[in-house]
Design a protein around this motif. Structure first.
Motif, PDB file in Angstrom:
ATOM      1  N   GLN A 293      57.698  61.863-103.643  1.00 12.71           N
ATOM      2  CA  GLN A 293      56.600  61.472-104.547  1.00 12.71           C
ATOM      3  C   GLN A 293      56.707  59.978-104.828  1.00 12.71           C
ATOM      4  O   GLN A 293      57.611  59.532-105.535  1.00 12.71           O
ATOM      5  CB  GLN A 293      56.691  62.258-105.861  1.00 12.71           C
ATOM      6  N   LYS A 294      55.801  59.205-104.257  1.00  6.03           N
ATOM      7  CA  LYS A 294      55.864  57.748-104.429  1.00  6.03           C
ATOM      8  C   LYS A 294      55.546  57.356-105.871  1.00  6.03           C
ATOM      9  O   LYS A 294      54.511  57.741-106.408  1.00  6.03           O
ATOM     10  CB  LYS A 294      54.853  57.068-103.499  1.00  6.03           C
ATOM     11  N   ALA A 295      56.457  56.598-106.462  1.00  5.14           N
ATOM     12  CA  ALA A 295      56.205  56.079-107.812  1.00  5.14           C
ATOM     13  C   ALA A 295      55.248  54.889-107.711  1.00  5.14           C
ATOM     14  O   ALA A 295      55.114  54.274-106.652  1.00  5.14           O
ATOM     15  CB  ALA A 295      57.516  55.661-108.463  1.00  5.14           C
ATOM     16  N   ASP A 296      54.590  54.577-108.820  1.00  7.48           N
ATOM     17  CA  ASP A 296      53.650  53.455-108.851  1.00  7.48           C
ATOM     18  C   ASP A 296      54.413  52.148-108.633  1.00  7.48           C
ATOM     19  O   ASP A 296      55.417  51.886-109.294  1.00  7.48           O
ATOM     20  CB  ASP A 296      52.954  53.437-110.215  1.00  7.48           C
ATOM     21  N   THR A 297      53.969  51.322-107.683  1.00  6.61           N
ATOM     22  CA  THR A 297      54.657  50.051-107.415  1.00  6.61           C
ATOM     23  C   THR A 297      53.896  48.840-107.949  1.00  6.61           C
ATOM     24  O   THR A 297      54.314  47.705-107.745  1.00  6.61           O
ATOM     25  CB  THR A 297      54.887  49.860-105.900  1.00  6.61           C
ATOM     26  N   ASP A 298      52.783  49.076-108.644  1.00  2.58           N
ATOM     27  CA  ASP A 298      51.976  47.945-109.117  1.00  2.58           C
ATOM     28  C   ASP A 298      52.687  47.121-110.186  1.00  2.58           C
ATOM     29  O   ASP A 298      52.589  45.903-110.203  1.00  2.58           O
ATOM     30  CB  ASP A 298      50.631  48.431-109.665  1.00  2.58           C
ATOM     31  N   ASN A 299      53.372  47.795-111.088  1.00  3.14           N
ATOM     32  CA  ASN A 299      54.051  47.099-112.195  1.00  3.14           C
ATOM     33  C   ASN A 299      55.512  47.537-112.257  1.00  3.14           C
ATOM     34  O   ASN A 299      55.973  48.063-113.267  1.00  3.14           O
ATOM     35  CB  ASN A 299      53.341  47.405-113.511  1.00  3.14           C
ATOM     36  N   LEU A 300      56.222  47.299-111.159  1.00  2.00           N
ATOM     37  CA  LEU A 300      57.594  47.795-111.037  1.00  2.00           C
ATOM     38  C   LEU A 300      58.499  47.325-112.170  1.00  2.00           C
ATOM     39  O   LEU A 300      59.196  48.123-112.794  1.00  2.00           O
ATOM     40  CB  LEU A 300      58.191  47.324-109.698  1.00  2.00           C
ATOM     41  N   VAL A 301      58.493  46.032-112.420  1.00  2.00           N
ATOM     42  CA  VAL A 301      59.427  45.463-113.403  1.00  2.00           C
ATOM     43  C   VAL A 301      59.145  46.005-114.796  1.00  2.00           C
ATOM     44  O   VAL A 301      60.057  46.467-115.492  1.00  2.00           O
ATOM     45  CB  VAL A 301      59.366  43.917-113.378  1.00  2.00           C
ATOM     46  N   SER A 302      57.875  45.987-115.222  1.00  2.00           N
ATOM     47  CA  SER A 302      57.544  46.463-116.571  1.00  2.00           C
ATOM     48  C   SER A 302      57.772  47.968-116.695  1.00  2.00           C
ATOM     49  O   SER A 302      58.199  48.460-117.752  1.00  2.00           O
ATOM     50  CB  SER A 302      56.106  46.096-116.945  1.00  2.00           C
ATOM     51  N   ARG A 303      57.516  48.717-115.625  1.00  4.73           N
ATOM     52  CA  ARG A 303      57.750  50.167-115.658  1.00  4.73           C
ATOM     53  C   ARG A 303      59.229  50.471-115.873  1.00  4.73           C
ATOM     54  O   ARG A 303      59.608  51.287-116.716  1.00  4.73           O
ATOM     55  CB  ARG A 303      57.283  50.791-114.335  1.00  4.73           C
ATOM     56  N   ILE A 304      60.084  49.803-115.110  1.00  2.00           N
ATOM     57  CA  ILE A 304      61.524  50.033-115.228  1.00  2.00           C
ATOM     58  C   ILE A 304      62.011  49.657-116.622  1.00  2.00           C
ATOM     59  O   ILE A 304      62.750  50.412-117.262  1.00  2.00           O
ATOM     60  CB  ILE A 304      62.284  49.234-114.139  1.00  2.00           C
ATOM     61  N   GLU A 305      61.584  48.478-117.093  1.00  2.00           N
ATOM     62  CA  GLU A 305      62.016  48.016-118.419  1.00  2.00           C
ATOM     63  C   GLU A 305      61.604  49.016-119.505  1.00  2.00           C
ATOM     64  O   GLU A 305      62.415  49.375-120.365  1.00  2.00           O
ATOM     65  CB  GLU A 305      61.420  46.641-118.702  1.00  2.00           C
ATOM     66  N   LYS A 306      60.380  49.476-119.441  1.00  2.00           N
ATOM     67  CA  LYS A 306      59.876  50.424-120.434  1.00  2.00           C
ATOM     68  C   LYS A 306      60.668  51.731-120.406  1.00  2.00           C
ATOM     69  O   LYS A 306      61.063  52.265-121.446  1.00  2.00           O
ATOM     70  CB  LYS A 306      58.391  50.694-120.154  1.00  2.00           C
ATOM     71  N   ASN A 307      60.914  52.268-119.207  1.00  2.00           N
ATOM     72  CA  ASN A 307      61.621  53.543-119.090  1.00  2.00           C
ATOM     73  C   ASN A 307      63.079  53.446-119.542  1.00  2.00           C
ATOM     74  O   ASN A 307      63.592  54.346-120.215  1.00  2.00           O
ATOM     75  CB  ASN A 307      61.562  54.050-117.644  1.00  2.00           C
ATOM     76  N   VAL A 308      63.734  52.349-119.187  1.00  2.00           N
ATOM     77  CA  VAL A 308      65.138  52.180-119.593  1.00  2.00           C
ATOM     78  C   VAL A 308      65.219  51.986-121.102  1.00  2.00           C
ATOM     79  O   VAL A 308      66.079  52.584-121.771  1.00  2.00           O
ATOM     80  CB  VAL A 308      65.803  51.001-118.850  1.00  2.00           C
ATOM     81  N   MET A 309      64.342  51.144-121.663  1.00  2.00           N
ATOM     82  CA  MET A 309      64.358  50.905-123.112  1.00  2.00           C
ATOM     83  C   MET A 309      64.100  52.199-123.882  1.00  2.00           C
ATOM     84  O   MET A 309      64.736  52.475-124.886  1.00  2.00           O
ATOM     85  CB  MET A 309      63.317  49.848-123.475  1.00  2.00           C
ATOM     86  N   SER A 310      63.186  52.979-123.385  1.00  2.00           N
ATOM     87  CA  SER A 310      62.862  54.268-124.020  1.00  2.00           C
ATOM     88  C   SER A 310      64.100  55.177-124.032  1.00  2.00           C
ATOM     89  O   SER A 310      64.396  55.812-125.044  1.00  2.00           O
ATOM     90  CB  SER A 310      61.713  54.921-123.279  1.00  2.00           C
ATOM     91  N   TYR A 311      64.829  55.208-122.900  1.00  2.00           N
ATOM     92  CA  TYR A 311      66.041  56.026-122.832  1.00  2.00           C
ATOM     93  C   TYR A 311      67.109  55.516-123.799  1.00  2.00           C
ATOM     94  O   TYR A 311      67.721  56.291-124.550  1.00  2.00           O
ATOM     95  CB  TYR A 311      66.602  56.031-121.407  1.00  2.00           C
ATOM     96  N   LEU A 312      67.333  54.213-123.806  1.00  2.00           N
ATOM     97  CA  LEU A 312      68.375  53.635-124.667  1.00  2.00           C
ATOM     98  C   LEU A 312      68.060  53.867-126.138  1.00  2.00           C
ATOM     99  O   LEU A 312      68.970  54.140-126.949  1.00  2.00           O
ATOM    100  CB  LEU A 312      68.527  52.142-124.387  1.00  2.00           C
ATOM    101  N   GLN A 313      66.781  53.780-126.498  1.00  2.00           N
ATOM    102  CA  GLN A 313      66.395  53.990-127.902  1.00  2.00           C
ATOM    103  C   GLN A 313      66.555  55.452-128.319  1.00  2.00           C
ATOM    104  O   GLN A 313      66.738  55.751-129.497  1.00  2.00           O
ATOM    105  CB  GLN A 313      64.957  53.531-128.105  1.00  2.00           C
ATOM    106  N   SER A 314      66.505  56.345-127.339  1.00  2.00           N
ATOM    107  CA  SER A 314      66.639  57.773-127.661  1.00  2.00           C
ATOM    108  C   SER A 314      68.101  58.203-127.805  1.00  2.00           C
ATOM    109  O   SER A 314      68.392  59.310-128.246  1.00  2.00           O
ATOM    110  CB  SER A 314      66.005  58.616-126.545  1.00  2.00           C
ATOM    111  N   LYS A 315      69.019  57.304-127.437  1.00  2.00           N
ATOM    112  CA  LYS A 315      70.446  57.648-127.489  1.00  2.00           C
ATOM    113  C   LYS A 315      70.968  57.675-128.921  1.00  2.00           C
ATOM    114  O   LYS A 315      70.612  56.809-129.712  1.00  2.00           O
ATOM    115  CB  LYS A 315      71.249  56.616-126.694  1.00  2.00           C
TER     116      LYS A 315
END
Length: 315
Positions: A293-315
């Motif tokens: 399943q190909k992930a969206d590559t249009d906004n790679l950097v912002s997508r990664i940053e958002k997902n990682v920050m979301s995970y870290l904040q949930s810890k």
């Protein structure tokens, strides 16, 4: 237009440092967690090639994640979560200065050395009269030193212990884990009609306990043959149909590049990069047995940053 992620420069909460490896960018958070971003960079002959390969990071990260989960009953591993298709967050361990390479078949660099006359590899005696891609009676472990830059070097078990790179007790445990992981990987490959030919594992320590770290059983760290037709091709001395990064190495060799001084990397056109991307997706679907399943590559950097920050904040 498919985009490739070739560099990151994040600033996460608690970030103490970042290490840009050949393929991965690793962020140290408070000397406790690592955020490992699998970029789309590609390396061969210990050289990072100038162009990225779309979806390569996602392919490698997701394969490694699945195999880490499937082997955690054998050895504890560093993985804690995969908050993004290209990211694994895990425990920070002090890595051993060796990589545990294990080979079930005589191929690749081992075959090149054997063909040139070598009959000992990393202190392991090799029998006379072997042919390319021949199965070893039992898998052999041929460790390498782990170089920060440049080429990893072959080293023997005895040299590792003698030089104090790993204690005898720890090294024996690394060998035991390596054999068990390779057996599991071999069984899982066979279920998909594949042969796990060779691979490498990296280990580290945290609080006195050994962990499996980095990626495992991916086409960058492993070589796979298709099981169907292996014997026939072997008997005829034909090339094996394989799933690994070897096709990139062979393309480079055919175009005059083996990472030696003065050699130039051949031009990697967008069409060539896309063809490599398609091969990596084929690797994924064969190794994992699922549609990629190909992930969206249009906004790679912002997508990664958002997902990682979301995970870290949930810890």
């Amino acid at each position: 237009m498919k985009k490739a992620l070739v560099r990151t420069d994040f600033n996460f909460p608690g970030q103490k440092s970042v290490y840009h490896g050949k393929v991965r960018d690793v962020y140290n958070l408070n000397d406790d967690l690592l955020v490992m971003v699998a970029t789309d960079r590609i390396s061969a002959f210990d050289v990072v090639l100038p162009e990225g390969i779309p979806y390569k990071g996602q392919v490698l990260n997701q394969i490694a994640s699945k195999f880490l989960d499937a082997t955690q009953d054998i050895v504890p591993n560093w993985k804690q979560a995969t908050p993004d298709p290209m990211v694994t967050v895990g425990l920070m361990c002090e890595g051993f200065r060796v990589e545990m390479v294990i080979r079930g078949y005589l191929t690749g660099s081992a075959w090149r050395e054997y063909k040139a006359g070598a009959r000992t590899l990393c202190g392991v005696a090799l029998p006379e009269g072997m042919k390319e891609n021949q199965k070893f009676p039992t898998p052999i472990i041929t460790p390498t030193t782990k170089a920060d830059e440049g080429h990893d070097e072959n080293i023997s078990r005895e040299e590792i212990i003698e030089q104090g790179l790993v204690s005898k007790e720890d090294y024996e445990m690394l060998e035991k884990y390596t054999m068990a992981l390779f057996l599991r990987g071999t069984e899982m490959a066979a279920e998909k009609g594949l042969i796990l030919v060779d691979t490498k594992y990296e280990f580290g320590k945290k609080d006195g306990k050994i962990y499996l770290i980095d990626e495992i059983h991916t086409p960058d760290s492993s070589r796979y043959f298709y099981a169907e037709g292996y014997e026939e091709r072997f008997e005829k001395g034909e090339e094996q149909k394989q799933l690994s990064k070897e096709f990139v190495r062979q393309w480079l060799i055919a175009n005059g590049f083996q990472g030696k001084t003065g050699q130039q990397v051949p031009l990697m056109t967008p069409e060539y990069c896309d063809s490599v991307s398609e091969r990596y997706i084929e690797l994924y679907e064969n190794i994992v047995g699922e549609k990629f399943q190909k992930a969206d590559t249009d906004n790679l950097v912002s997508r990664i940053e958002k997902n990682v920050m979301s995970y870290l904040q949930s810890k």
